[in-house]
Design a protein around this motif. Structure first.
Motif, PDB file in Angstrom:
ATOM      1  N   ALA A  11       1.045  -1.203   0.013  1.00  0.00           N
ATOM      2  CA  ALA A  11       0.297  -0.144  -0.110  1.00  0.00           C
ATOM      3  C   ALA A  11       0.530   1.231   0.222  1.00  0.00           C
ATOM      4  O   ALA A  11       0.717   2.215  -1.087  1.00  0.00           O
ATOM      5  N   VAL A  12       1.891   1.566   0.186  1.00  0.00           N
ATOM      6  CA  VAL A  12       2.890   2.372   1.207  1.00  0.00           C
ATOM      7  C   VAL A  12       3.478   2.875  -0.796  1.00  0.00           C
ATOM      8  O   VAL A  12       3.787   3.587  -1.360  1.00  0.00           O
ATOM      9  N   VAL A  13       4.113   1.732  -0.837  1.00  0.00           N
ATOM     10  CA  VAL A  13       4.724   1.113  -2.436  1.00  0.00           C
ATOM     11  C   VAL A  13       4.094   2.148  -3.405  1.00  0.00           C
ATOM     12  O   VAL A  13       4.946   2.725  -4.474  1.00  0.00           O
ATOM     13  N   ALA A  14       2.351   2.235  -3.465  1.00  0.00           N
ATOM     14  CA  ALA A  14       1.796   2.282  -3.967  1.00  0.00           C
ATOM     15  C   ALA A  14       1.217   3.438  -3.735  1.00  0.00           C
ATOM     16  O   ALA A  14       0.330   4.288  -4.974  1.00  0.00           O
ATOM     17  N   GLY A  15       1.704   4.496  -2.958  1.00  0.00           N
ATOM     18  CA  GLY A  15       1.244   5.553  -2.655  1.00  0.00           C
ATOM     19  C   GLY A  15       0.397   5.883  -1.894  1.00  0.00           C
ATOM     20  O   GLY A  15      -0.483   6.967  -1.025  1.00  0.00           O
ATOM     21  N   ASP A  16      -0.786   4.757  -1.580  1.00  0.00           N
ATOM     22  CA  ASP A  16      -1.553   5.240   0.277  1.00  0.00           C
ATOM     23  C   ASP A  16      -0.519   4.779   1.074  1.00  0.00           C
ATOM     24  O   ASP A  16       0.177   5.114   1.255  1.00  0.00           O
TER      25      ASP A  16
END
Length: 224
Positions: free
Chosen positions: A34-39
């Motif tokens: 999720a963090v890598v996807a920008g969330d």
């Protein structure tokens, strides 16, 4: 505490070490993706994980003191929640009796699970992309219409200029023809009196000849 110790700490609550290891792996994998996807991953009472972009900058090597150029990059950032901060600061005490220190999620908030949240985020991104594509298409059509209108206006302007130029060229010719017409009219006027005089001269001798013939006939008739 490392990952193995974390698994051991929750193994009893999850019914075994393998179940605990699978749970830890699943939680960490979901958070990282999720963090890598920008969330932004936010856990109430614990904190939030998010992706932060760092612009290019200059840093200093701690060993040599040399100034080093650092490229633009993205890093994960964790911000502790207020409940976590209060527990660490000691303003609040840890719960006893095996209760969870992190506030539990309210009922109904976990009905869709993590996959549902990811799907919703993907659906929102897809909708935004479609709207942007639609706006781009409308902008292209508007630009094409404006270009066509501009071309028509240019064509009309060019035709008007050609017509004006032709009219300007025709006007001097008409002006030149006008004096010639005036000269022809004047010549015709001069010729008309001469023709009348010639006709009068021709008619006068003819009348005299006719009169003589009439006199001769009368004289002959008397002699007989």
């Amino acid at each position: 505490m490392n990952k193995a110790q974390l698994v051991e700490a929750i193994a009893d609550k999850l019914g075994g070490r393998q179940q605990a290891a699978d749970a830890v792996d699943a939680v960490l994998d979901a958070m990282v993706r999720a963090v890598v996807a920008g969330d932004r991953v936010s856990v109430t009472g614990f904190g939030s994980f998010e992706k932060v972009d760092r612009p290019a900058r200059y840093a200093r090597n701690p060993q040599t003191g040399e100034r080093v150029r650092v490229k633009k990059t993205s890093v994960p950032r964790f911000r502790a929640g207020q409940g976590f901060k209060d527990l660490v600061a000691g303003t609040k005490k840890l719960p006893k009796g095996g209760e969870v220190s992190v506030k539990k999620a309210p009922k109904g908030s976990l009905s869709g699970g993590a996959s549902a949240t990811v799907k919703k985020a993907a659906a929102k991104k897809a909708t935004t992309a479609k709207k942007a594509a639609a706006k781009t298409t409308v902008a292209k059509k508007t630009t094409a219409k404006q270009a066509a209108t501009a071309k028509k206006a240019v064509t009309k302007t060019a035709a008007a200029k050609k017509t004006t130029a032709t009219a300007k060229k025709t006007t001097p010719t008409a002006k030149k023809a006008a004096p010639a017409a005036k000269k022809t009219t004047a010549t015709a006027k001069k010729t008309a009196p001469a023709a009348k005089k010639a006709t009068a001269k021709t008619t006068a001798p003819a009348k005299k000849t006719t009169a003589r013939k009439t006199t001769a006939k009368k004289t002959t008739a008397r002699k007989k």
